[in-house]
Design a protein around this motif. Structure first.
Motif, short mmCIF file in Angstrom:
data_model
loop_
_atom_site.label_atom_id
_atom_site.label_comp_id
_atom_site.label_asym_id
_atom_site.label_seq_id
_atom_site.Cartn_x
_atom_site.Cartn_y
_atom_site.Cartn_z
N ILE A 197 0.85 -1.20 0.00
CA ILE A 197 0.00 0.00 0.00
C ILE A 197 0.89 1.24 0.00
N ALA A 198 0.65 2.13 -0.95
CA ALA A 198 1.39 3.39 -1.01
C ALA A 198 0.69 4.48 -0.21
N SER A 199 -0.66 4.50 -0.27
CA SER A 199 -1.41 5.53 0.44
C SER A 199 -2.88 5.14 0.51
N GLN A 200 -3.61 5.82 1.37
CA GLN A 200 -5.06 5.70 1.40
C GLN A 200 -5.63 7.04 0.98
N GLU A 201 -6.39 7.05 -0.09
CA GLU A 201 -6.95 8.28 -0.62
C GLU A 201 -8.47 8.15 -0.69
N GLY A 202 -9.15 8.83 0.21
CA GLY A 202 -10.61 8.77 0.23
C GLY A 202 -11.10 7.36 0.49
N SER A 203 -11.80 6.80 -0.47
CA SER A 203 -12.40 5.48 -0.30
C SER A 203 -11.57 4.37 -0.94
N ASP A 204 -10.29 4.63 -1.18
CA ASP A 204 -9.45 3.64 -1.86
C ASP A 204 -8.09 3.51 -1.19
N PHE A 205 -7.50 2.31 -1.32
CA PHE A 205 -6.08 2.13 -1.11
C PHE A 205 -5.40 2.24 -2.47
N VAL A 206 -4.34 3.02 -2.54
CA VAL A 206 -3.54 3.11 -3.75
C VAL A 206 -2.28 2.29 -3.52
N LEU A 207 -2.03 1.32 -4.38
CA LEU A 207 -0.89 0.44 -4.21
C LEU A 207 0.33 0.99 -4.93
N LYS A 208 1.49 0.44 -4.61
CA LYS A 208 2.74 0.93 -5.17
C LYS A 208 2.83 0.73 -6.67
N ASP A 209 2.09 -0.26 -7.19
CA ASP A 209 2.10 -0.48 -8.64
C ASP A 209 1.01 0.32 -9.35
N GLY A 210 0.28 1.16 -8.59
CA GLY A 210 -0.76 2.00 -9.17
C GLY A 210 -2.15 1.43 -9.11
N ILE A 213 -7.57 -0.17 -4.87
CA ILE A 213 -8.37 -1.15 -4.15
C ILE A 213 -9.47 -0.41 -3.39
N PRO A 214 -10.73 -0.67 -3.70
CA PRO A 214 -11.83 0.07 -3.06
C PRO A 214 -12.05 -0.35 -1.61
N ILE A 215 -12.54 0.60 -0.82
CA ILE A 215 -12.90 0.35 0.57
C ILE A 215 -14.35 0.77 0.76
N PRO A 216 -15.23 -0.11 1.21
CA PRO A 216 -16.62 0.28 1.44
C PRO A 216 -16.71 1.44 2.44
N LYS A 217 -17.63 2.33 2.21
CA LYS A 217 -17.75 3.52 3.05
C LYS A 217 -17.94 3.16 4.51
N LYS A 218 -18.72 2.13 4.78
CA LYS A 218 -19.01 1.76 6.17
C LYS A 218 -17.77 1.21 6.90
#
Length: 242
Positions: A197-210, A213-218
């Motif tokens: 994981i490179a970062s968490q942006e809003g409702s997603d994880f952004v991975l190092k390869d770009g 990965i979505p994250i449910p709001k709840k």
């Protein structure tokens, strides 16, 4: 196994070499040790020699150990780095470059032994794998190379650093094969290796390869907390001083 030592004090070079050889002989491990009295000489040698472990003194004339380690990581080299230092003040810098251990001077065999034992654990973990069936073939997947897995229709796609493996095992069954401390099920259709994981942006994880990965709001707050706990545990492990 190739081991490099970089220190501008000849006495520390010789002493550390003696301790490393004692540990390796005790554990019947073959190794070749290369000694350098400057960071420039070590960096020049990296063109010709692949190292498994590097011992870097932090306080040296010319390039210091932190600068050398950053150059090594920027070149994409994954060798284990152990710092030798007279002060623990650079623990966070060490985390940035992935150092796994610190040896506080004056050096003693017990501390060197502890650092090399940690290296042995890392090498053992790097060989850990799981087996999955893909078609008629049983494939081995090295856990450290597994980036994430996703449900796609009635199949499971396992993304690794080199390929994508297609299997029909359920995500629930697949997760049971994985070590819980590194892998996070952040969505009913996804499990991710938190090391990628490179970062968490809003409702997603952004991975190092770009990959996204979505994250449910709840579950957003819970996933953020689990990922933060994982990062904290990594900092705590790497910032220990011995």
């Amino acid at each position: 196994m190739n081991i490099g030592i970089c220190d501008d004090l000849c006495s520390d070079l010789v002493l550390l070499e003696e301790y490393i050889l004692l540990y390796m002989n005790t554990h019947n491990i073959d190794c070749t040790i290369y000694k350098f009295e400057s960071g420039d000489n070590l960096l020049a040698d990296l063109k010709y020699t692949q190292y498994d472990i590097l011992f870097l003194d932090i306080y040296m004339q010319g390039k210091n150990g932190i600068e050398i380690a950053r150059t090594i990581r920027n070149a994409g080299l994954e060798c284990i780095i152990i710092f030798t230092t007279t002060s623990p003040d650079h623990a966070l810098d060490g985390f940035e470059v992935g150092a796994v251990h610190y040896l506080i001077k004056p050096l003693n065999y017990e501390n060197v032994q502890s650092g090399l034992a940690r290296c042995s654990q890392i090498f053992e973990q790097s060989r850990q794998y799981i087996e999955v069936k893909s078609g008629r073939t049983i494939l081995r997947i090295i856990l450290k190379d597994l980036i994430f897995a996703e449900v796609y229709g009635n199949t499971l796609l396992i993304h690794t650093v080199s390929t994508v493996v297609k299997t029909y095992v359920s995500l629930d069954a697949f997760i049971k094969l994985l070590p819980a401390e590194n892998f996070l099920r952040c969505h009913r259709s996804y499990v991710v290796n938190m090391n990628f994981i490179a970062s968490q942006e809003g409702s997603d994880f952004v991975l190092k390869d770009g990959a996204i990965i979505p994250i449910p709001k709840k579950d957003r707050q819970l996933m953020r907390q689990k990922y933060s706990d994982y990062l904290f545990s990594r900092v705590r492990r790497r910032s220990r001083v011995y």
